[in-house]
Design a protein around this motif. Structure first.
Motif, PDB file in Angstrom:
ATOM      1  N   ASP A  26     -72.598 -29.461  -9.576  1.00  0.00           N
ATOM      2  CA  ASP A  26     -72.040 -30.862  -9.582  1.00  0.00           C
ATOM      3  C   ASP A  26     -71.003 -31.395  -8.828  1.00  0.00           C
ATOM      4  N   GLU A  27     -71.102 -31.468  -7.765  1.00  0.00           N
ATOM      5  CA  GLU A  27     -70.181 -32.278  -6.682  1.00  0.00           C
ATOM      6  C   GLU A  27     -69.907 -33.577  -7.166  1.00  0.00           C
ATOM      7  N   PHE A  28     -69.808 -34.019  -7.911  1.00  0.00           N
ATOM      8  CA  PHE A  28     -69.333 -35.418  -8.116  1.00  0.00           C
ATOM      9  C   PHE A  28     -68.740 -35.159  -9.399  1.00  0.00           C
ATOM     10  N   ASP A  34     -58.314 -36.349  -9.511  1.00  0.00           N
ATOM     11  CA  ASP A  34     -59.161 -37.335  -9.529  1.00  0.00           C
ATOM     12  C   ASP A  34     -59.104 -38.272  -8.420  1.00  0.00           C
ATOM     13  N   TYR A  35     -59.678 -38.218  -7.475  1.00  0.00           N
ATOM     14  CA  TYR A  35     -59.885 -39.304  -6.345  1.00  0.00           C
ATOM     15  C   TYR A  35     -60.933 -39.746  -6.675  1.00  0.00           C
ATOM     16  N   GLY A  36     -60.995 -40.653  -8.056  1.00  0.00           N
ATOM     17  CA  GLY A  36     -62.253 -41.461  -8.198  1.00  0.00           C
ATOM     18  C   GLY A  36     -61.456 -42.576  -9.022  1.00  0.00           C
ATOM     19  N   ILE A  43     -52.870 -45.099  -3.615  1.00  0.00           N
ATOM     20  CA  ILE A  43     -51.485 -44.782  -2.687  1.00  0.00           C
ATOM     21  C   ILE A  43     -51.620 -42.985  -2.148  1.00  0.00           C
ATOM     22  N   TYR A  44     -52.709 -42.795  -1.583  1.00  0.00           N
ATOM     23  CA  TYR A  44     -53.305 -41.522  -0.881  1.00  0.00           C
ATOM     24  C   TYR A  44     -52.640 -41.868   0.727  1.00  0.00           C
ATOM     25  N   ASP A  45     -52.520 -42.809   1.309  1.00  0.00           N
ATOM     26  CA  ASP A  45     -52.365 -43.319   2.426  1.00  0.00           C
ATOM     27  C   ASP A  45     -50.942 -42.688   2.250  1.00  0.00           C
ATOM     28  N   PHE A  51     -46.592 -35.818   4.065  1.00  0.00           N
ATOM     29  CA  PHE A  51     -46.075 -34.540   4.846  1.00  0.00           C
ATOM     30  C   PHE A  51     -47.217 -34.171   5.835  1.00  0.00           C
ATOM     31  N   ARG A  52     -47.665 -35.759   6.208  1.00  0.00           N
ATOM     32  CA  ARG A  52     -48.807 -35.919   7.235  1.00  0.00           C
ATOM     33  C   ARG A  52     -48.915 -36.457   8.629  1.00  0.00           C
ATOM     34  N   GLU A  53     -48.773 -36.334  10.013  1.00  0.00           N
ATOM     35  CA  GLU A  53     -48.610 -37.204  11.041  1.00  0.00           C
ATOM     36  C   GLU A  53     -50.229 -37.368  10.972  1.00  0.00           C
ATOM     37  N   PHE A  76     -66.778 -35.954   6.752  1.00  0.00           N
ATOM     38  CA  PHE A  76     -67.600 -35.381   4.375  1.00  0.00           C
ATOM     39  C   PHE A  76     -66.222 -35.313   4.204  1.00  0.00           C
ATOM     40  N   GLY A  77     -66.394 -35.820   3.279  1.00  0.00           N
ATOM     41  CA  GLY A  77     -64.598 -35.703   2.025  1.00  0.00           C
ATOM     42  C   GLY A  77     -63.661 -36.700   3.140  1.00  0.00           C
ATOM     43  N   SER A  78     -64.495 -38.444   3.158  1.00  0.00           N
ATOM     44  CA  SER A  78     -64.435 -39.078   4.425  1.00  0.00           C
ATOM     45  C   SER A  78     -62.759 -40.119   3.745  1.00  0.00           C
ATOM     46  N   VAL A  97     -69.312 -39.746   4.652  1.00  0.00           N
ATOM     47  CA  VAL A  97     -69.433 -39.425   3.049  1.00  0.00           C
ATOM     48  C   VAL A  97     -68.119 -38.771   2.406  1.00  0.00           C
ATOM     49  N   ASP A  98     -68.521 -39.296   0.701  1.00  0.00           N
ATOM     50  CA  ASP A  98     -67.231 -38.979  -0.356  1.00  0.00           C
ATOM     51  C   ASP A  98     -68.013 -39.821  -1.412  1.00  0.00           C
ATOM     52  N   ILE A  99     -67.911 -38.264  -1.963  1.00  0.00           N
ATOM     53  CA  ILE A  99     -68.517 -38.435  -3.610  1.00  0.00           C
ATOM     54  C   ILE A  99     -67.404 -39.573  -4.641  1.00  0.00           C
ATOM     55  N   ALA A 124     -71.903 -39.738  -1.597  1.00  0.00           N
ATOM     56  CA  ALA A 124     -72.805 -38.753  -1.414  1.00  0.00           C
ATOM     57  C   ALA A 124     -71.949 -37.428  -1.351  1.00  0.00           C
ATOM     58  N   GLY A 125     -72.401 -35.883  -0.981  1.00  0.00           N
ATOM     59  CA  GLY A 125     -71.558 -35.443  -1.173  1.00  0.00           C
ATOM     60  C   GLY A 125     -72.032 -34.464  -0.041  1.00  0.00           C
ATOM     61  N   PHE A 126     -71.343 -32.732   0.147  1.00  0.00           N
ATOM     62  CA  PHE A 126     -72.018 -31.632   0.434  1.00  0.00           C
ATOM     63  C   PHE A 126     -73.517 -31.202   0.763  1.00  0.00           C
ATOM     64  N   LEU A 127     -73.371 -30.906  -0.686  1.00  0.00           N
ATOM     65  CA  LEU A 127     -74.435 -30.752  -1.443  1.00  0.00           C
ATOM     66  C   LEU A 127     -75.739 -31.669  -1.451  1.00  0.00           C
ATOM     67  N   THR A 141     -64.785 -32.017   8.355  1.00  0.00           N
ATOM     68  CA  THR A 141     -64.117 -32.740   7.164  1.00  0.00           C
ATOM     69  C   THR A 141     -62.835 -32.098   7.014  1.00  0.00           C
ATOM     70  N   SER A 142     -62.350 -32.833   6.513  1.00  0.00           N
ATOM     71  CA  SER A 142     -60.698 -32.896   6.353  1.00  0.00           C
ATOM     72  C   SER A 142     -60.381 -32.609   5.065  1.00  0.00           C
ATOM     73  N   PHE A 143     -59.759 -31.286   4.562  1.00  0.00           N
ATOM     74  CA  PHE A 143     -59.077 -31.384   2.757  1.00  0.00           C
ATOM     75  C   PHE A 143     -59.746 -32.280   2.336  1.00  0.00           C
ATOM     76  N   ALA A 144     -61.500 -31.435   2.462  1.00  0.00           N
ATOM     77  CA  ALA A 144     -62.191 -31.977   1.087  1.00  0.00           C
ATOM     78  C   ALA A 144     -63.418 -30.067   0.892  1.00  0.00           C
TER      79      ALA A 144
HETATM   80  C1  LIG Z   1     -57.810 -34.583  -0.268  1.00  0.00           C
HETATM   81  S1  LIG Z   1     -58.946 -36.280   0.280  1.00  0.00           S
HETATM   82  C2  LIG Z   1     -58.550 -36.079   2.239  1.00  0.00           C
HETATM   83  C3  LIG Z   1     -59.302 -37.372   2.721  1.00  0.00           C
HETATM   84  C4  LIG Z   1     -59.561 -37.247   4.034  1.00  0.00           C
HETATM   85  N1  LIG Z   1     -60.485 -36.515   4.481  1.00  0.00           N
HETATM   86  C5  LIG Z   1     -58.253 -37.141   4.907  1.00  0.00           C
HETATM   87  O1  LIG Z   1     -57.652 -35.791   5.540  1.00  0.00           O
HETATM   88  O2  LIG Z   1     -56.889 -37.290   3.934  1.00  0.00           O
HETATM   89  C6  LIG Z   1     -60.327 -35.503   0.010  1.00  0.00           C
HETATM   90  C7  LIG Z   1     -61.496 -36.345  -0.306  1.00  0.00           C
HETATM   91  O3  LIG Z   1     -62.958 -35.285  -0.309  1.00  0.00           O
HETATM   92  C8  LIG Z   1     -63.892 -36.688  -1.157  1.00  0.00           C
HETATM   93  N2  LIG Z   1     -64.710 -34.746  -1.402  1.00  0.00           N
HETATM   94  C9  LIG Z   1     -64.425 -33.934  -3.777  1.00  0.00           C
HETATM   95  N3  LIG Z   1     -65.318 -33.656  -3.679  1.00  0.00           N
HETATM   96  C10 LIG Z   1     -66.066 -33.106  -2.391  1.00  0.00           C
HETATM   97  C11 LIG Z   1     -67.959 -33.528  -1.759  1.00  0.00           C
HETATM   98  N4  LIG Z   1     -68.601 -32.432  -2.553  1.00  0.00           N
HETATM   99  N5  LIG Z   1     -68.586 -33.867  -0.590  1.00  0.00           N
HETATM  100  C12 LIG Z   1     -68.022 -34.603  -0.327  1.00  0.00           C
HETATM  101  N6  LIG Z   1     -66.353 -34.821   0.033  1.00  0.00           N
HETATM  102  C13 LIG Z   1     -65.761 -34.536  -1.803  1.00  0.00           C
HETATM  103  C14 LIG Z   1     -63.066 -36.735  -2.051  1.00  0.00           C
HETATM  104  O4  LIG Z   1     -63.554 -37.719  -3.996  1.00  0.00           O
HETATM  105  C15 LIG Z   1     -62.000 -37.150  -1.355  1.00  0.00           C
HETATM  106  O5  LIG Z   1     -62.016 -38.628  -0.950  1.00  0.00           O
END
Ligand SMILES: C[S@@+](CC[C@H](N)C(=O)[O-])C[C@H]1O[C@@H](n2cnc3c(N)ncnc32)[C@H](O)[C@@H]1O
Length: 249
Positions: A26-28, A34-36, A43-45, A51-53, A76-78, A97-99, A124-127, A141-144
């Motif tokens: 269950d990827e949701f 908790d990014y929901g 506050i994310y950005d 710590f990131r540029e 993916f994981g935008s 694409v993001d869950i 939606a998500g990767f799966l 896909t970055s950090f997702a």
């Molecule tokens: C740490 S953030 C990264 C956001 C952005 N890519 C970045 O580099 O800052 C992770 C993101 O991945 C999403 N995520 C988590 N599981 C996922 C999945 N299975 N498929 C797509 N997105 C997912 C989260 O909701 C969140 O928005």
């Protein structure tokens, strides 16, 4: 006919048809952070800027990909949409694409404020993302990807392979661990995060390793090559932050 030879083609067929299987991960369900949560999104950005540029990071990725004006990219994981918006300026279409609906809503607002109209947002998500249209030129896909356990990362990469053109590029940026002194490197990263962003980023980093699914680079190498990708370039900074450029075979 063995049980195995009957059931395996059926499962593969179900997966190709995007039919929900009862034991699918269950990827949701948010794991770790908790990014929901709308407060986390708001506050994310600002937190990541500690710590990131991000813009420079994104510009580097886009330079490497060198998308053509008619290019199509999936992110993916935008998240908050910063990369998707930057990418949309240099190609025809971005699929973000993001869950997390909260992340998508935020990203959509940011895109509108930036006058960007060529991003399509997908809850939606990767799966379970179902791509409509031709195979794409690039996937980023970055950090997702670390939100999926390793087995499901493999399933995700195989699905991604099917929606990319032959020769298309896959860029993965994430916490990916080298084997040597892994615990020491993680401890050093946590201290670095704490120095940059205090208790918030310390707890963020600790939660990452306690609850999320970052993996070893040798696991990632195998997952990628078994899923039909050639690793063109791989860099692991400080033994913990990985960047992979791959080409779809
Ligand atoms: C740490 S953030 C990264 C956001 C952005 N890519 C970045 O580099 O800052 C992770 C993101 O991945 C999403 N995520 C988590 N599981 C996922 C999945 N299975 N498929 C797509 N997105 C997912 C989260 O909701 C969140 O928005």
């Amino acid at each position: 006919m063995s049980h195995d030879s009957t059931i395996r083609p059926l499962i593969s067929w179900l997966y190709t048809m995007n039919t929900k299987i009862s034991w699918e991960y269950d990827e949701f369900r948010q794991v770790g952070k908790d990014y929901g949560d709308e407060e986390e999104v708001a506050i994310y950005d600002a937190r990541h800027a500690d710590f990131r540029e991000v813009e420079a990071e994104n510009a580097r990725i886009l330079k490497i990909l060198s998308l053509k004006p008619d290019g199509v990219l999936i992110d993916f994981g935008s998240g908050t949409g910063v990369f998707a918006i930057q990418a949309a300026r240099s190609c025809a279409r971005v699929h973000a694409v993001d869950i997390s609906q909260a992340m998508l809503d935020h990203a959509r607002t940011q895109a509108a404020l930036s006058g960007i109209t060529n991003i399509r947002f997908h809850h939606a998500g990767f799966l379970n993302y179902e791509h409509e249209g031709s195979p794409v030129d690039a996937v980023v896909t970055s950090f997702a990807l670390h939100h999926l356990p390793d087995f499901w990362k493999g399933v995700a990469l195989k699905r991604i392979h099917t929606i990319m053109k032959s020769g298309a590029q896959l860029f993965i940026h994430d916490v990916i661990l080298e084997d040597e002194d892994v615990l020491g490197n993680i401890a050093a990263l946590i201290e670095k995060q704490a120095a940059a962003g205090g208790v918030f980023l310390r707890e963020d980093a600790e939660m990452h390793f306690r609850e999320e699914y970052s993996t070893y680079d040798w696991v990632m190498d195998g997952l990628l090559t078994h899923s039909g990708f050639t690793i063109v370039n791989k860099q692991i900074d400080d033994g913990v932050i990985g960047a992979y450029l791959c080409v779809r075979n």
